[in-house]
Design a protein around this motif. Structure first.
Motif: not given
Length: 248
Positions: A36, A42, A63, A66-67, A70
């Motif tokens: 991360e 990404k 899902d 969506d992350r 953000e």
């Protein structure tokens, strides 16, 4: 051990190779390995979402997208891929809405208008589908897929002459477009020009000799019928064209 940016570059390279070879499970494992706190995180998420899309796990893909959103709300590609997920799940209203958001972010793009047309085509809104295929063509008039889309919209709107003409234009840009050739053959059959349809059939079979066999086999398996009679014994080329369903 801590991974370095160079290490994750190599991981991504391997992951995309797996993805392009359609080994989506292996590709997803590699994409998941991007930590991360890495600059490539990404892209790792993006690759993982695409793997889920290709495996038809649309909710899981959304899902993940969506992350990513953000992390970067202005990435139009996220809305584009979301649209493909919703479209795959036959939620055409949401698919169109996501494509519209992508256009708002990035402006006019032929690929987005093409997918808008495809979404409306799947939703059987043929008139609006044709309008968006036309927008795609206005940006890139050599996009043979958009000409095929216009041909299909015309065909399903019972405009055989226009469908035939648009299919011919598509074939100028891509002479091996199976859908355009199938559409031409279908129109020729419906208008009683079976000899001309047979010529198109030969072109189709030269590109994909098993195309009709695969279609017939799928149909037989879905029917779950057990026949002892050899139904193919008296088949001819015209029968094979009629057996192929353009709706698919």
């Amino acid at each position: 051990m801590m991974t370095t940016h160079t290490d994750t570059d190599k991981i991504l390279e391997q992951a995309w190779k797996k993805f392009n070879k359609k080994d989506f499970d292996a590709a997803e494992d590699l994409f998941t390995g991007i930590p991360e706190d890495d600059d490539n995180f990404k892209e790792g998420l993006y690759g993982k979402a695409l793997c889920q899309l290709r495996k038809k796990d649309f909710n899981q893909a959304i899902d993940i997208l969506d992350r990513i959103q953000e992390l970067d709300p202005q990435d139009y590609k996220i809305h584009h891929v979301k649209a493909l997920c919703y479209g795959g799940d036959e939620d055409y209203d949401m698919a169109f809405a996501e494509l519209d958001k992508a256009i708002e972010i990035t402006g006019d793009r032929h690929d987005l208008y093409y997918d808008m047309g495809g979404t409306l085509l799947a939703a059987k809104d043929y008139k609006r589908a044709a309008q968006y295929f036309e927008k795609c063509i206005d940006i890139d008039n050599k996009c043979f897929e958009a000409w095929v889309g216009k041909a299909l919209a015309a065909y399903f709107n019972k405009e055989q002459k226009a469908a035939y003409e648009f299919a011919n234009i598509a074939l100028k840009f891509n002479p091996k477009s199976l859908m355009a050739l199938l559409l031409k053959a279908e129109v020729l059959m419906e208008t009683g020009k079976k000899d001309d349809a047979g010529k198109e059939l030969k072109k189709i079979l030269a590109i994909d000799p098993s195309i009709f066999k695969a279609k017939v086999q799928d149909k037989e398996e879905s029917d779950n019928d057990n026949y002892d009679v050899d139904e193919d014994a008296n088949r001819n080329e015209d029968d094979e064209i009629e057996e192929f369903d353009l709706d698919d």
